[in-house]
Design a protein around this motif. Structure first.
Motif, mmCIF file in Angstrom:
data_model
loop_
_atom_site.group_PDB
_atom_site.id
_atom_site.type_symbol
_atom_site.label_atom_id
_atom_site.label_comp_id
_atom_site.label_asym_id
_atom_site.label_seq_id
_atom_site.Cartn_x
_atom_site.Cartn_y
_atom_site.Cartn_z
ATOM 1 N N GLU A 183 1.436 18.781 0.179
ATOM 2 C CA GLU A 183 0.181 18.275 -0.392
ATOM 3 C C GLU A 183 0.450 17.159 -1.402
ATOM 4 O OE1 GLU A 183 -2.523 21.164 -1.969
ATOM 5 O OE2 GLU A 183 -3.274 21.636 0.032
ATOM 6 N N LEU A 184 1.587 17.298 -2.109
ATOM 7 C CA LEU A 184 1.951 16.295 -3.111
ATOM 8 C C LEU A 184 2.191 14.943 -2.435
ATOM 9 C CD1 LEU A 184 2.225 16.853 -6.058
ATOM 10 C CD2 LEU A 184 4.665 17.085 -5.774
ATOM 11 N N LEU A 185 2.887 14.984 -1.315
ATOM 12 C CA LEU A 185 3.191 13.749 -0.596
ATOM 13 C C LEU A 185 1.916 13.173 0.009
ATOM 14 C CD1 LEU A 185 6.480 14.899 1.170
ATOM 15 C CD2 LEU A 185 6.132 14.072 -1.152
ATOM 16 N N GLU A 186 1.054 14.074 0.500
ATOM 17 C CA GLU A 186 -0.217 13.614 1.057
ATOM 18 C C GLU A 186 -1.081 12.979 -0.025
ATOM 19 O OE1 GLU A 186 -0.593 16.908 4.658
ATOM 20 O OE2 GLU A 186 -1.757 17.155 2.833
ATOM 21 N N ALA A 187 -1.061 13.604 -1.215
ATOM 22 C CA ALA A 187 -1.842 13.057 -2.333
ATOM 23 C C ALA A 187 -1.368 11.635 -2.632
ATOM 24 C CB ALA A 187 -1.694 13.942 -3.562
ATOM 25 N N ALA A 188 -0.040 11.441 -2.625
ATOM 26 C CA ALA A 188 0.506 10.114 -2.917
ATOM 27 C C ALA A 188 0.100 9.117 -1.836
ATOM 28 C CB ALA A 188 2.022 10.192 -3.028
ATOM 29 N N ARG A 189 0.109 9.560 -0.574
ATOM 30 C CA ARG A 189 -0.272 8.665 0.520
ATOM 31 C C ARG A 189 -1.730 8.242 0.375
ATOM 32 N NH1 ARG A 189 2.745 12.543 4.245
ATOM 33 N NH2 ARG A 189 4.854 11.784 3.859
ATOM 34 N N ILE A 190 -2.585 9.202 0.013
ATOM 35 C CA ILE A 190 -3.997 8.866 -0.171
ATOM 36 C C ILE A 190 -4.168 7.967 -1.395
ATOM 37 C CG2 ILE A 190 -6.247 9.841 -0.791
ATOM 38 C CD1 ILE A 190 -5.651 12.139 1.074
ATOM 39 N N ASP A 191 -3.343 8.211 -2.426
ATOM 40 C CA ASP A 191 -3.399 7.373 -3.627
ATOM 41 C C ASP A 191 -2.978 5.933 -3.333
ATOM 42 O OD1 ASP A 191 -4.525 8.626 -5.729
ATOM 43 O OD2 ASP A 191 -2.679 9.310 -6.668
ATOM 44 N N GLY A 192 -2.394 5.710 -2.171
ATOM 45 C CA GLY A 192 -2.074 4.334 -1.800
ATOM 46 C C GLY A 192 -0.594 4.047 -1.646
ATOM 47 N N ALA A 193 0.245 5.081 -1.660
ATOM 48 C CA ALA A 193 1.681 4.840 -1.575
ATOM 49 C C ALA A 193 2.126 4.643 -0.123
ATOM 50 C CB ALA A 193 2.435 6.015 -2.190
ATOM 51 N N THR A 194 3.041 3.693 0.089
ATOM 52 C CA THR A 194 3.676 3.556 1.399
ATOM 53 C C THR A 194 4.747 4.638 1.498
ATOM 54 O OG1 THR A 194 5.350 2.103 0.508
ATOM 55 C CG2 THR A 194 3.362 1.057 1.355
ATOM 56 N N GLU A 195 5.327 4.823 2.694
ATOM 57 C CA GLU A 195 6.344 5.871 2.849
ATOM 58 C C GLU A 195 7.522 5.632 1.894
ATOM 59 O OE1 GLU A 195 6.214 8.850 4.600
ATOM 60 O OE2 GLU A 195 4.153 8.153 4.613
ATOM 61 N N LEU A 196 7.898 4.366 1.712
ATOM 62 C CA LEU A 196 9.009 4.061 0.804
ATOM 63 C C LEU A 196 8.646 4.398 -0.635
ATOM 64 C CD1 LEU A 196 10.716 0.733 1.920
ATOM 65 C CD2 LEU A 196 11.651 3.041 1.882
ATOM 66 N N GLN A 197 7.397 4.083 -1.011
ATOM 67 C CA GLN A 197 6.960 4.409 -2.373
ATOM 68 C C GLN A 197 6.882 5.914 -2.573
ATOM 69 O OE1 GLN A 197 3.448 1.975 -2.226
ATOM 70 N NE2 GLN A 197 4.226 0.561 -3.770
ATOM 71 N N VAL A 198 6.440 6.640 -1.526
ATOM 72 C CA VAL A 198 6.419 8.101 -1.611
ATOM 73 C C VAL A 198 7.832 8.591 -1.880
ATOM 74 C CG1 VAL A 198 6.091 10.246 -0.309
ATOM 75 C CG2 VAL A 198 4.396 8.432 -0.138
ATOM 76 N N PHE A 199 8.815 8.017 -1.168
ATOM 77 C CA PHE A 199 10.196 8.465 -1.338
ATOM 78 C C PHE A 199 10.720 8.155 -2.741
ATOM 79 C CE2 PHE A 199 14.775 7.850 -1.162
ATOM 80 C CZ PHE A 199 15.161 9.083 -0.680
ATOM 81 N N PHE A 200 10.567 6.901 -3.164
ATOM 82 C CA PHE A 200 11.189 6.496 -4.421
ATOM 83 C C PHE A 200 10.423 6.967 -5.658
ATOM 84 C CE2 PHE A 200 13.436 3.506 -1.658
ATOM 85 C CZ PHE A 200 14.726 3.758 -2.087
#
Lengths: 363, 320
Positions: B215-232
């Motif tokens: 859910e944390l990663l999904e929240a970040a994706r919805i917040d606008g993060a790209t996969e690389l931003q989610v990772f870093f």
């Protein structure tokens, strides 16, 4: 601000599992729509399809007038509040709120203004420097809401945001979310399994079961005119009483009692052949102790089993013609265990269903 | 196995628990004579005593003894001050050893963590995750000596035997001598270490990764993060404590490297590392003084890493 349109949406897992089955629904601009149903009914899956966290198997999903089936979550202009809140544990409250804005390369002053405003609305100013770990459940929940509102998205998605709160906080936060919606007027899709939340918060409620939409309407429409047995039983607390009867002309035979019907109810009974089974439903709060009611009510005898005292009201469990019936009566009625009473249900409050199709016969 | 050996084995299996129980009974009998309040303060110390005794005899005492030997001559007969250390510092091959150890520290640690992390993140997203992970973890179960022998064949000069040179031969390149040219040879040895240890890093990091809610990663994706931003910006910071654990473990392993070097080059062709230098000084040159000096240097190099690890562990305990 935007509408959300489900146009024949399907979500399948593998060959056999259909989580969302041909969902057609239009969420109006600025509307607070509640998706409600028992667990596994597909409501969360439908919400995740809007968020872009699930691929849509078939159909078109529109936000505004843009088809977003293949648009990444970040480009859908939505914000979501998760059941677990999903706050970033390594960031302060301020950074949690600012994260989405920073990613959108907004300038610092604007970010600061929006975060402070959002924190002000939700009473989070004092906690901006704290990490989520140092917050109570209710505060975390507000941070999760804050993270959504600072983004100023065109649609809010909320996935059971209150289910991790205790009963008292849940009632408070329910009102808070309702106030927030009135203030911001943002289109909101809210998922819950709790029909009380649905009734109190929704402009309209969409009841789902087994991936299928059952009924959409205002809380009062669903309460007064449920289209089928499932919606009738799901909406309202305590839930509706059901009993099987036989049709006889424009009347119904309920065990040893004859229910003499008029108006729409009579037409419903007449639409069935004589002797056919018909399911009647009536809400506990609509039952009265018979007291010389005329033809505007149906009456039947019952024997009281259990009396649950609730203060100003009593919950009466009784046996009526072999059916368990629950009635909610004012506690000054002085009904005792073992009493034989005549119960009455006002004619317009009597629901009649076809037991095979499970659909209402009162059109 | 004669009776003596068997008897000793039985004694060890039965005797050790028996002594432990006797010790507990004896301490209880001892503290019983004390007043109630004193009992509670003294009992834990009595129970810790055997552990302290073993640590003292097998760890503290040898440490001190080694330090003393490092300021004695090669036969441990007379005091020579810091001559052994000065001798090492004045020797070019010692500095080469330090350079090699530094290469091990940086390359081995860095690459093991990076590859371990990449594999952990990638396998997290595939269906046949367990199979892939098992395959990558297997080298961990092989002994360093066996790994050295296996990779010895890989690096063999003869293209009919050496896999690497066979590969070069198919593209028409000249065969290379992988283990004789510095610094290439050290890099080649480090590759063997990486092959063995990536599995370890992957398993630990993968466990850490599983602890981050989707859910944390999904929240970040919805917040606008790209996969690389989610990772870093989400995964990496949340994985930092796990990376620190893996990092310190691997740094210590790098400092203690011996087997691979010993089996594949015996420290020849300028591949010496601290541990193999110690072995050469002590058992080939028979110079107890110099060998002890090397051991002390290794100890001093490991202490800061240990301290960081212990401090981090305490912080984590405090957070609970």
């Amino acid at each position: 601000m935007a509408t959300v349109t489900f146009d024949h949406i399907y979500k399948r897992y593998g060959q056999d599992v259909i989580a969302v089955n041909d969902l057609n629904l239009e969420v109006k601009d600025g509307e607070f729509l509640v998706l409600v149903g028992p667990s596994g009914c597909g409501k969360t899956t439908a919400l995740r399809c809007v968020a872009g966290l699930e691929d849509i198997s078939d159909g078109r999903l529109l936000i505004g007038d843009r088809v977003v089936n293949n648009v990444a979550p970040k480009d859908r202009d939505i914000a979501m509040v998760f059941q677990s809140y999903a706050l970033y544990p390594h960031m302060t409250v301020y950074d949690n709120l600012a994260f989405g804005l920073k990613l959108r390369k907004m300038n610092k002053a604007e970010i600061d203004k929006r975060v402070k405003d959002g924190a002000g609305i939700l009473g989070l100013e004092k906690f901006l420097d704290r990490k989520p770990k140092a917050l109570s459940g209710g505060q975390r929940q507000r941070v999760a809401l804050g993270r959504a509102i600072v983004r100023e998205p065109s649609v809010f998605l909320m996935d059971e945001p209150l289910s991790n709160l205790d009963a008292k906080l849940r009632v408070q936060t329910r009102a808070e979310i309702a106030r927030l919606h009135q203030r911001l007027g943002t289109t909101t899709i809210y998922v819950t399994h709790d029909q009380v939340e649905a009734m109190t918060m929704g402009d309209r409620i969409c009841v789902m079961k087994d991936g299928l939409l059952q009924q959409v309407g205002s809380p009062q429409e669903l309460y007064d005119h449920p289209v089928n047995i499932f919606v009738a039983g799901f909406i309202g607390s305590p839930s509706m009483n059901f009993a099987t009867t036989k049709s006889e002309g424009k009347d119904l035979i309920f065990g040893g009692a004859k229910l003499e019907l008029t108006g729409a109810q009579a037409r419903a009974a007449e639409s069935r052949p004589d002797g056919a089974q018909v399911l009647i439903g009536f809400r506990p709060e609509h039952i009265e102790i018979a007291n010389g009611q005329d033809g505007s009510a149906v009456r039947f005898p019952a024997k009281v089993d259990v009396v649950e005292y609730l203060g100003n009201e009593e919950l009466i469990h009784a046996q009526a013609e072999g059916n368990e019936v629950v009635a909610l009566l004012p506690s000054d009625r002085k009904v005792g265990v073992g009493d034989n009473v005549d119960l009455a249900v006002p004619m317009e409050k009597l629901h009649i269903f076809d037991p095979e199709s499970e659909k209402t016969l009162v059109g | 196995m004669d009776f003596g050996t068997l008897g000793f084995a039985v004694l060890a299996i039965v005797g050790v628990p028996a002594v432990t129980v006797l010790y507990i009974l004896a301490t209880e009998w001892l503290v019983r004579g004390l007043p109630e309040r004193r009992r509670a303060t003294i009992r834990p110390w009595l129970w810790l005593l055997p552990a302290f005794a073993f640590l003292g005899v097998y760890l503290i005492y040898p440490m001190i003894q080694t330090a003393i030997l490092s300021v004695m001559d090669r036969r441990s007969e007379s005091f020579v001050g810091f001559d052994n250390y000065l001798g090492l510092f004045g020797n070019d091959s010692f500095w080469l050893t330090i350079a090699n150890t530094a290469m091990w520290l940086v390359l081995f640690t860095g690459i093991v963590i990076v590859i371990g992390l990449i594999v952990a993140v990638l396998t997290d997203r595939v269906r046949y995750e367990t199979g892939v992970k098992a395959l990558i973890f297997i080298p961990m179960a092989i002994s360093f000596v066996a790994a050295g022998v296996i990779w010895g064949f890989m690096y063999e000069f003869d293209p009919d035997i050496g896999t690497l040179n066979a590969g070069l031969a198919t593209v028409g390149a000249e065969p290379q001598s992988w283990l004789t040219e510095w610094p290439r040879n050290t890099v080649m040895l480090i590759i063997v270490g990486i092959w063995m240890w990536v599995g370890f890093a992957m398993v630990i990091l993968s466990a850490g990764l599983k602890g981050i809610s989707t859910e944390l990663l999904e929240a970040a994706r919805i917040d606008g993060a790209t996969e690389l931003q989610v990772f870093f910006r989400i995964i990496l910071p949340l994985l930092a404590p796990t990376i620190a654990v893996v990092g310190t473990t691997i740094v210590i392993t790098a400092l203690k490297t011996f087997d691979i070097v010993f089996v594949m080059t015996s420290g020849n062709f300028d591949t010496e590392v601290i541990a193999s230098l110690f072995y050469r000084a002590r058992f080939i040159n028979g110079d107890v003084g110099s060998a002890s000096a090397v051991a002390v240097i290794l100890l001093l190099a490991i202490i800061p890493v240990m301290l960081i690890n212990i401090r981090r562990f305490q912080q984590q305990e405090a957070m609970r």
